[in-house]
Design an enzyme around this catalytic site. Structure first.
Site, PDB file in Angstrom:
ATOM      1  N   PRO A  32       0.920   4.707 -27.737  1.00 49.76           N
ATOM      2  CA  PRO A  32      -0.401   5.335 -27.616  1.00 49.76           C
ATOM      3  C   PRO A  32      -0.896   5.929 -28.935  1.00 49.76           C
ATOM      4  O   PRO A  32      -2.073   6.261 -29.056  1.00 49.76           O
ATOM      5  CB  PRO A  32      -0.183   6.450 -26.581  1.00 49.76           C
ATOM      6  N   GLU A  79      11.569   8.158 -25.079  1.00 46.25           N
ATOM      7  CA  GLU A  79      10.492   8.889 -25.765  1.00 46.25           C
ATOM      8  C   GLU A  79       9.964   8.114 -26.971  1.00 46.25           C
ATOM      9  O   GLU A  79       9.061   8.586 -27.667  1.00 46.25           O
ATOM     10  CB  GLU A  79      10.977  10.269 -26.212  1.00 46.25           C
ATOM     11  N   ARG A  96      -4.240 -17.110 -25.653  1.00 42.66           N
ATOM     12  CA  ARG A  96      -5.392 -17.807 -25.071  1.00 42.66           C
ATOM     13  C   ARG A  96      -6.480 -18.105 -26.091  1.00 42.66           C
ATOM     14  O   ARG A  96      -7.395 -18.866 -25.819  1.00 42.66           O
ATOM     15  CB  ARG A  96      -5.931 -17.051 -23.854  1.00 42.66           C
ATOM     16  N   ASP A 154     -17.845 -18.813 -25.426  1.00 43.84           N
ATOM     17  CA  ASP A 154     -19.167 -19.016 -26.032  1.00 43.84           C
ATOM     18  C   ASP A 154     -19.486 -17.848 -26.964  1.00 43.84           C
ATOM     19  O   ASP A 154     -19.519 -16.702 -26.532  1.00 43.84           O
ATOM     20  CB  ASP A 154     -20.256 -19.101 -24.947  1.00 43.84           C
TER      21      ASP A 154
END
Ligand code: 4GO
Length: 246
Positions: free
Chosen positions: A89, A116, A154, A169
């Site tokens: 994070p 942790e 992808r 597109d």
């Protein structure tokens, strides 16, 4: 493109290679996916990968040496110049632009932490970038690493078929997707919008673009802010909002 993931749960990570688009890319040898387990790089009898934090407090920290050795092993299998990315994070927020940037690389080493997190000294010695999926905490970096791999794969040339890649597109870039419908024409009293049944391809393209603009405006104004809409886009958005209020 070659991926190597450093993880204490290799079987969790390898499942992404068993399904769908990533599974197909692996089968067709458009990518490789390898996993290094820090536990296989321990030298003590207990195969210890974690230890108590200096300064005290709850939880455990992943030890420097086994993670460093796992990263070294991963890098050794990949071409020169493949960056090492740690998922946490505290990282730069991952987005489509970052996914695209990563597709230019010959390979990527992804570090999935547990407990942790990892010993801070790994950042200076072994890690090139810290990446976050967003402002939430996971119990391990594996799911984040898997998401990053999926988003990259992808985009790789030849991975998606012609019909699948229509979703890329370029004029839809930076916008939320438009609504999708499939048969039947009426479901639970709700009809498919007439324009989609009209066969007028130009009108359909325009409608979808207008929907994408409108949804982006309503749900993610921050996305539209970045795009700086031209006059024609402003006009389509105004049309959307007018139709919305009718
Ligand atoms: C990544 C890893 C959240 C993300 C993580 C994220 N939590 N938002 N947890 O991308 C250190 C040990 C990090 C568990 C890991």
């Amino acid at each position: 493109m070659q991926f190597d993931v450093v993880s204490l749960f290799p079987e969790m990570v390898s499942t992404i290679g068993e399904y769908g688009v990533v599974g197909r890319a692996l089968k067709r040898e458009l990518i490789t996916l390898d996993i290094e387990n820090p536990r296989d790089h321990t030298i003590d009898v207990h195969r210890t990968v974690d230890d108590r934090p200096y300064g005290g407090g709850p939880g455990m920290v992943m030890k420097y040496e086994p993670v460093a050795a796992a990263i070294d092993a991963a890098k050794g299998k990949l071409p020169e110049g493949c960056p090492v990315v740690y998922l946490s994070p505290q990282g730069q927020v991952f987005d489509q632009a970052m996914a695209k940037r990563f597709t230019e690389l010959p390979g990527l080493v992804l570090i999935a932490g547990r407990y942790e997190g990892i010993d801070e000294r790994l950042h200076a010695s072994h890690i090139d970038e810290e990446v976050s999926l967003g402002d939430f905490v996971l119990s391990g970096g594996e799911i984040a690493a898997m998401a990053v791999i999926d988003a990259i794969v992808r985009l790789l040339p030849g991975v998606l078929g012609d019909d699948e890649s229509a979703a890329q597109d370029s004029f839809m870039e930076g916008l939320l997707d438009h609504p999708h419908y499939t048969r039947p024409e009426v479901v639970a009293g709700s009809r498919v919008p007439d324009v989609l049944l009209s066969g007028d391809h130009a009108e359909i393209v325009k409608w979808r673009y207008k929907q994408a603009l409108g949804r982006s405006y309503l749900r993610r104004p921050d996305l539209l802010e970045k795009l700086n809409l031209d006059d024609e886009q402003q006009m389509l958005l105004a049309e959307f909002l007018k139709e919305q209020s009718q």
